[in-house]
Design a protein around this motif. Structure first.
Motif, short mmCIF file in Angstrom:
data_model
loop_
_atom_site.label_atom_id
_atom_site.label_comp_id
_atom_site.label_asym_id
_atom_site.label_seq_id
_atom_site.Cartn_x
_atom_site.Cartn_y
_atom_site.Cartn_z
N THR A 4 -2.82 -6.09 -5.83
CA THR A 4 -3.24 -5.83 -4.46
C THR A 4 -2.25 -4.86 -3.83
O THR A 4 -1.05 -5.10 -3.83
CB THR A 4 -3.29 -7.15 -3.65
N VAL A 5 -2.78 -3.75 -3.28
CA VAL A 5 -1.93 -2.65 -2.89
C VAL A 5 -2.23 -2.18 -1.46
O VAL A 5 -3.39 -2.11 -1.04
CB VAL A 5 -2.12 -1.46 -3.87
N ILE A 6 -1.16 -1.86 -0.74
CA ILE A 6 -1.21 -1.10 0.51
C ILE A 6 -0.60 0.26 0.23
O ILE A 6 0.49 0.35 -0.36
CB ILE A 6 -0.41 -1.78 1.63
N ILE A 7 -1.28 1.34 0.65
CA ILE A 7 -0.71 2.68 0.56
C ILE A 7 -0.31 3.11 1.97
O ILE A 7 -1.14 3.18 2.87
CB ILE A 7 -1.69 3.69 -0.04
N SER A 115 -3.38 -12.74 1.87
CA SER A 115 -3.63 -12.43 0.47
C SER A 115 -3.27 -13.62 -0.42
O SER A 115 -2.24 -14.27 -0.22
CB SER A 115 -2.82 -11.20 0.05
N ASN A 116 -4.11 -13.88 -1.41
CA ASN A 116 -3.82 -14.95 -2.37
C ASN A 116 -2.71 -14.54 -3.34
O ASN A 116 -2.04 -15.39 -3.92
CB ASN A 116 -5.08 -15.31 -3.16
N GLU A 117 -2.55 -13.24 -3.52
CA GLU A 117 -1.50 -12.72 -4.40
C GLU A 117 -0.47 -11.97 -3.56
O GLU A 117 -0.75 -11.54 -2.45
CB GLU A 117 -2.08 -11.75 -5.45
N ASN A 118 0.72 -11.84 -4.12
CA ASN A 118 1.70 -10.98 -3.48
C ASN A 118 1.20 -9.54 -3.45
O ASN A 118 0.44 -9.12 -4.33
CB ASN A 118 3.05 -11.07 -4.19
N VAL A 119 1.64 -8.79 -2.47
CA VAL A 119 1.12 -7.45 -2.22
C VAL A 119 2.19 -6.41 -2.54
O VAL A 119 3.36 -6.58 -2.20
CB VAL A 119 0.69 -7.31 -0.75
N SER A 120 1.78 -5.34 -3.21
CA SER A 120 2.68 -4.21 -3.46
C SER A 120 2.40 -3.13 -2.42
O SER A 120 1.24 -2.86 -2.08
CB SER A 120 2.46 -3.64 -4.86
N ILE A 121 3.46 -2.51 -1.94
CA ILE A 121 3.33 -1.41 -0.99
C ILE A 121 3.76 -0.12 -1.68
O ILE A 121 4.83 -0.06 -2.27
CB ILE A 121 4.19 -1.63 0.27
N LYS A 143 6.33 -12.31 0.43
CA LYS A 143 5.01 -12.09 -0.15
C LYS A 143 4.78 -10.62 -0.52
O LYS A 143 3.70 -10.25 -0.95
CB LYS A 143 3.92 -12.56 0.81
N ILE A 144 5.81 -9.80 -0.32
CA ILE A 144 5.73 -8.41 -0.78
C ILE A 144 6.30 -8.35 -2.19
O ILE A 144 7.49 -8.59 -2.41
CB ILE A 144 6.49 -7.46 0.17
N GLU A 145 5.44 -8.08 -3.15
CA GLU A 145 5.83 -8.05 -4.57
C GLU A 145 6.92 -7.00 -4.80
O GLU A 145 7.93 -7.27 -5.46
CB GLU A 145 4.61 -7.72 -5.43
N GLN A 146 6.67 -5.81 -4.27
CA GLN A 146 7.61 -4.71 -4.44
C GLN A 146 7.18 -3.57 -3.53
O GLN A 146 6.04 -3.52 -3.08
CB GLN A 146 7.67 -4.25 -5.89
N ILE A 147 8.11 -2.65 -3.30
CA ILE A 147 7.79 -1.41 -2.60
C ILE A 147 8.10 -0.26 -3.54
O ILE A 147 9.22 -0.12 -4.03
CB ILE A 147 8.60 -1.25 -1.30
N SER A 148 7.09 0.54 -3.82
CA SER A 148 7.24 1.72 -4.66
C SER A 148 7.36 2.92 -3.74
O SER A 148 6.40 3.30 -3.06
CB SER A 148 6.03 1.86 -5.59
N ILE A 149 8.55 3.50 -3.68
CA ILE A 149 8.89 4.50 -2.67
C ILE A 149 9.07 5.87 -3.29
O ILE A 149 9.78 6.03 -4.28
CB ILE A 149 10.21 4.11 -1.96
#
Length: 304
Positions: A4-7, A115-121, A143-149
């Motif tokens: 699950t992703v936020i951009i 979200s049922n799963e942790n979210v990646s940003i 609950k933030i899986e990771q941030i890809s920066i």
């Protein structure tokens, strides 16, 4: 299972390629796109995000407008590289979708909480929205899986002699993010300058002949003006990592962002050699499989 992703983005030509790459991946479920002022003003980058998603024909992705300016300083844009509109001279059709009535931070918070799963940003613009989220809702960061920066550089900048654009636009926000304790993967200029498309790659994209590849090729040709060593796909790296992490070689480092220096404002201080006892807070990419990344971008655009 899809991630699950936020951009979080400021489109931007290389942002557009990153968005296309994310939306076509069978490993990512992009639930939300948030915009932040950076490459252009918030009005222009939000309009670009809406038009880019409309062009793909993909429905159901919320697009929420975020920060109009950095936390402290005035906005600095990249019109020189991305044009007055932010996406070169490309004219994209307007769609029916409007920006969300919720702010970027509220939309991010609600998605993460429910979200049922942790979210990646995936953060491929200045980090203002992400910093505002962390500051306003510190109780949800677990609950933030990771941030890809995409941002920063170990050696040399592209906006000042030492500062990369995204970090220079809002270094105060970036420092908040690096101090948050959230797992971070960082794609700075040291790797993104190796993640290039050459003229023959752009010609291959144009030869695909669909509406997405035609628009992408036109944007890339605008972006390539005056460049002789290939066209860096800065933002695509942060998306490609979530799809195929083995494309990259990382070194765990401590990363800090200079917010006070007279000549070093916006510099990322990346302790690659472990010269301090500051704790590791990011996995920093230094190498990339350029050819495979190019193939991924080509396949993404061809799939439309």
């Amino acid at each position: 299972m899809k991630k699950t992703v936020i951009i979080d983005t400021d489109p931007g030509i290389d942002d557009a390629i990153a968005i296309f790459l994310a939306l076509t991946s069978d490993k990512l479920d992009v639930k939300l796109i948030t915009t932040t002022a950076g490459n252009q003003t918030i009005e222009k980058v939000t309009s670009n995000a809406l038009k880019l998603v409309n062009l793909t024909g993909i429905k159901g992705i919320e697009i929420a407008k975020g920060a109009t300016k950095p936390l402290i300083k005035e906005l600095y844009t990249a019109e020189e590289f991305h044009g007055e509109s932010g996406i070169g001279g490309v004219i994209l059709p307007e769609g029916e979708q409007q920006a969300s009535e919720r702010t970027a931070v509220e939309a991010m918070k609600d998605l993460i909480v429910h979200s049922n799963e942790n979210v990646s940003i995936v953060a491929i613009g200045p980090l203002t929205n992400v910093a505002n989220l962390i500051t306003a809702y510190p109780n949800i960061t677990h609950k933030i899986e990771q941030i890809s920066i995409m941002g920063g550089a170990y050696e040399g900048g592209n906006t000042t002699p030492v500062a990369e654009f995204n970090m220079y636009v809002d270094p105060e926000a970036a420092q908040i993010v690096f101090k948050s304790g959230i797992p971070i993967a960082l794609f700075g200029l040291d790797v993104t300058y190796k993640a290039v498309l050459f003229n023959e790659d752009i010609e291959q994209i144009r030869s695909i002949g669909n509406r997405i590849s035609d628009a992408a090729a036109e944007m890339l040709e605008f972006y390539a003006k005056g460049r002789t060593n290939g066209l860096p796909m800065h933002d695509a790296c942060a998306v490609a990592y979530l799809i195929k992490p083995e494309l990259f070689t990382f070194i765990p480092c401590n990363v800090q962002v200079e917010t006070k220096g007279e000549f070093t404002y916006g510099q990322t201080i990346i302790d690659k050699k472990r010269l301090t006892d500051r704790p590791i807070n990011a996995n920093v990419a230094f190498e990339v499989d350029r050819e495979e990344l190019s193939n991924m971008i080509y396949a993404s655009l061809k799939s439309f």
